[in-house]
Design an enzyme around this catalytic site. Structure first.
Site, PDB file in Angstrom:
ATOM      1  N   THR A   1       0.845  -1.185   0.000  1.00  0.00           N
ATOM      2  CA  THR A   1       0.000   0.000   0.000  1.00  0.00           C
ATOM      3  C   THR A   1       0.883   1.239   0.000  1.00  0.00           C
ATOM      4  OG1 THR A   1      -1.833   1.110   1.172  1.00  0.00           O
ATOM      5  CG2 THR A   1      -0.154   0.043   2.526  1.00  0.00           C
ATOM      6  N   CYS A   2       0.269   2.403  -0.212  1.00  0.00           N
ATOM      7  CA  CYS A   2       1.039   3.650  -0.277  1.00  0.00           C
ATOM      8  C   CYS A   2       0.076   4.818  -0.126  1.00  0.00           C
ATOM      9  CB  CYS A   2       1.818   3.728  -1.600  1.00  0.00           C
ATOM     10  SG  CYS A   2       0.772   3.702  -3.079  1.00  0.00           S
ATOM     11  N   GLY A   3       0.311   5.904  -0.849  1.00  0.00           N
ATOM     12  CA  GLY A   3      -0.575   7.051  -0.775  1.00  0.00           C
ATOM     13  C   GLY A   3      -1.772   6.936  -1.702  1.00  0.00           C
TER      14      GLY A   3
END
Length: 290
Positions: A245-247
């Site tokens: 996951t990330c932004g």
């Protein structure tokens, strides 16, 4: 485990591309994307300077435009149509590159593989290394490619997970390993998010593997040993499944690329990432470095 199911290289360098650029079965796509806070226009940059013969793989256009989230994965029929508009055939070897500080070409690599195109490689160092090598470039308006015959097929070494499924796993405490590619400050909730309206923090149980630990000074992936060390430093055991996951779903694909690079394919990308999770008041969050 091999990092690819065939002889297609996961990463190619500028010398390889220069030697193969005239191959009719080679397609080169510019998948540059920038954070909104940088004030850069990737489409204008493509028109100003691009690898000769390359076409624009616009992550923000090849997306579900009905979604309120940025560059959400499109439906299969939309992706198929847009790849056909880029002239892609099922047996073409695609080289994706970018001029982004966060290796946005990994997003195009992941999307192509998710929709069944195995023959895709990432240009190591992207446009920066191509220019350093004095590789051929062009500018100006692009001509439309002849319509291709690309068809969506079963995923090749790429998986995704949606928010509802991930939320259930997190709330039950059985999500396993979640690797978050955001910076240390954003992960901890002490630095602001670049998009308005998002709470700070991370998913409960997630580990932090900042993309800065995976990308070298030439904007390519670090060595195999350095990649393995970066995941280990973040508390991720690469012999177990990983959700990335990330932004907003781009740098999560760098984690997927890096894991594949070291021979690990049991991973899934959370497409909505923190832009989706952090905007929903009822979603569980944690702060701090754990």
């Amino acid at each position: 485990m091999s990092s690819t199911a065939s002889s297609t290289p996961l990463i190619v360098n500028a010398e390889w591309l220069a030697s193969n650029l005239g191959n009719l079965r080679l397609k080169v796509f510019d998948a540059t994307s920038h954070l909104p806070t940088l004030g850069r226009d990737a489409n204008a940059e493509h028109l100003a300077c691009r690898i000769t013969g390359s076409l624009r793989f616009d992550i923000d256009k090849i997306a579900d435009k009905s979604s309120p989230l940025p560059h959400t994965l499109p439906a299969a029929d939309q992706f198929q149509s847009q790849m056909q508009d880029l002239g892609l055939e099922n047996d073409d070897h695609v080289i994706v590159y970018c001029d982004s500080v966060f290796l946005s070409s990994a997003r195009a690599w992941w999307m192509l593989r998710l929709f069944g195109h195995e023959k895709v490689s990432v240009l190591d160092g992207g446009l920066k290394t191509w220019l350093a090598r004095s590789g051929a470039t062009e500018s100006g308006p692009m001509t439309d490619a002849p319509k291709g015959g690309f068809t969506v097929r079963a995923p090749v070494g790429a998986q995704m997970i949606l928010m509802d499924s991930l939320r259930q796993l997190v709330e039950l405490g059985v999500a396993g390993q979640i690797a978050d590619a955001r910076s240390v400050g954003r992960f901890a909730g002490v630095d602001p998010e670049p998009r308005a309206g998002l709470r700070g923090g991370h998913m409960p149980g997630a580990s932090n593997v900042p993309i800065a630990s995976l990308i070298n000074q030439d904007c390519g992936l670090r060595s195999l040993d350095e990649i393995a060390a970066a995941f280990a430093a973040g508390g991720i055991e690469t012999d177990r499944p990983v959700i990335t996951t990330c932004g907003s779903g781009i740098t999560a694909c760098i984690l997927a690329l890096a894991l594949t690079r070291i021979g690990k394919t049991d991973h899934a990308v959370y497409d909505g990432s923190w832009t989706e999770w952090g905007a929903v008041p009822t979603m569980p969050i944690a702060t701090g470095d754990a």
